[in-house]
Design an enzyme around this catalytic site. Structure first.
Site, mmCIF file in Angstrom:
data_model
loop_
_atom_site.group_PDB
_atom_site.id
_atom_site.type_symbol
_atom_site.label_atom_id
_atom_site.label_comp_id
_atom_site.label_asym_id
_atom_site.label_seq_id
_atom_site.Cartn_x
_atom_site.Cartn_y
_atom_site.Cartn_z
ATOM 1 C CG ASP A 57 -2.266 -0.631 1.002
ATOM 2 O OD1 ASP A 57 -2.816 -0.592 -0.085
ATOM 3 O OD2 ASP A 57 -2.953 -1.069 1.992
ATOM 4 N NE ARG A 82 -0.917 1.978 3.990
ATOM 5 C CZ ARG A 82 -1.373 3.098 3.554
ATOM 6 N NH1 ARG A 82 -2.675 3.160 3.752
ATOM 7 N NH2 ARG A 82 -0.679 3.768 2.793
ATOM 8 N NE ARG A 130 -8.238 2.144 7.620
ATOM 9 C CZ ARG A 130 -7.409 1.984 6.800
ATOM 10 N NH1 ARG A 130 -6.328 2.674 6.471
ATOM 11 N NH2 ARG A 130 -8.178 1.341 5.715
ATOM 12 C CG HIS A 159 -8.057 7.245 4.768
ATOM 13 N ND1 HIS A 159 -7.166 6.604 3.902
ATOM 14 C CD2 HIS A 159 -7.282 7.170 6.184
ATOM 15 C CE1 HIS A 159 -6.445 5.803 4.946
ATOM 16 N NE2 HIS A 159 -6.336 6.282 6.052
ATOM 17 C CB CYS A 253 -4.812 7.824 -1.745
ATOM 18 S SG CYS A 253 -6.291 7.646 -1.305
HETATM 19 N N1 ARG Z 1 -5.454 0.484 1.063
HETATM 20 C C1 ARG Z 1 -5.072 1.542 1.522
HETATM 21 C C2 ARG Z 1 -5.466 1.480 3.101
HETATM 22 O O1 ARG Z 1 -6.660 1.011 3.171
HETATM 23 C C3 ARG Z 1 -5.568 2.760 0.797
HETATM 24 C C4 ARG Z 1 -5.204 3.974 1.314
HETATM 25 C C5 ARG Z 1 -5.770 5.248 0.788
HETATM 26 N N2 ARG Z 1 -5.179 6.388 1.168
HETATM 27 C C6 ARG Z 1 -5.842 7.308 1.410
HETATM 28 N N3 ARG Z 1 -5.130 8.571 1.594
HETATM 29 N N4 ARG Z 1 -7.145 7.479 1.404
HETATM 30 O O2 ARG Z 1 -5.056 2.039 4.004
#
Ligand code: ARG
Length: 261
Positions: A57, A82, A130, A159, A253
């Site tokens: 990612d 991550r 998150r 996000h 992103c």
């Molecule tokens: N697969 C990543 C996650 O879920 C995607 C992140 C997307 N980034 C963003 N800035 N919205 O963390």
């Protein structure tokens, strides 16, 4: 930006990800390169952070940190898959020089959940999926700017940058339905002249955009939304990032904005 050379949907941490879904990595790299070229054509300087094997990612560079006026508030990822990305971003700022990097103690996913309005000196911050609210308070202390906390309530828009974007010094665009009723009131009070998006615009990742105040790099699928930007006086520049959408991300992103002192 960080190239999707190791991009893969290897785990599922947002509703867009399907671990059984094949990814065409060459196509992802071509699409990413077209985004990079579009930024260069608009006169931006793009630093490339080398991708790291085992961090599929990492292409979503926006999550790696959040900078305002030369101060960098580091990221601390929610999911272990991550977490090592944060170190790569930290190393970038520390070796680039000119940045004051502050490591976080609280969980936060950088520009994924933080946005900055230069003309108002305001930080907008998302929580709910998150980034934790304790990180909003920490960011305010580290960056010395007021932070407006906004609660995200629809997991498809996990996000802040999937539901809201800064268009210029003063103005934002957002999809109200992604936010709690109280957060919608806060946004309406602070930003009465916003460009409002609907659910279809948000699902087409239209809000996951990068704007220089006039030119707006926006996901190609968001055609109706691009018309709204045009009507509001902006110049949409469509970018196809369909391969990266499989990871749950688009234009914004992929871009960590560097706000130097
Ligand atoms: N697969 C990543 C996650 O879920 C995607 C992140 C997307 N980034 C963003 N800035 N919205 O963390």
């Amino acid at each position: 930006m960080s190239p999707p050379e190791h991009f893969l949907v290897a785990y599922e941490i947002n509703p867009w990800m399907r671990a059984d879904q094949p990814v065409d990595r060459d196509r992802a790299v071509r699409q990413w390169d077209a985004l990079r070229t579009a930024l260069l054509d608009l006169g931006h300087h793009v630093h490339v952070l080398p991708s790291v094997a085992g961090l599929p990612d990492m292409v979503f560079a926006a999550n790696g940190a959040f900078s305002v006026d030369g101060i960098v508030y580091g990221a601390r990822f929610k999911y272990a898959e991550r977490s090592a990305e944060a170190d790569a971003h930290r190393a970038f700022y520390e070796s680039a020089g000119g940045w004051k990097f502050v490591p976080p103690t609280q969980i936060n996913e950088g520009e994924g959940d933080f946005a900055y309005l230069p003309g108002r000196g305001l930080i907008l911050a998302g929580h709910g999926f998150r980034t934790e609210t304790a990180a909003h308070a920490e960011a305010q202390e580290v960056l010395g700017r007021p932070v407006v906390s906004l609660r995200l309530v629809d997991e498809r828009f996990y996000h802040l940058d999937t539901a809201l974007a800064v268009l210029d010094d003063q103005r934002i665009t957002y999809y109200p339905g992604a936010f709690s009723a109280s957060s919608q009131r806060v946004l309406a009070q602070l930003f009465p002249d916003s460009v409002l998006a609907d659910e279809a615009d948000a699902l087409a990742f239209g809000l996951n955009l990068v704007s220089d105040g006039h030119n707006v790099l926006v996901n190609t699928e968001a055609t109706a939304y691009a018309d709204k930007l045009t009507a509001a006086g902006y110049h949409p520049v469509p970018v196809d990032l369909s391969e990266l959408k499989k990871g749950g991300g688009s234009v914004k992103c992929c871009v960590a904005e560097l706000r130097a002192a």
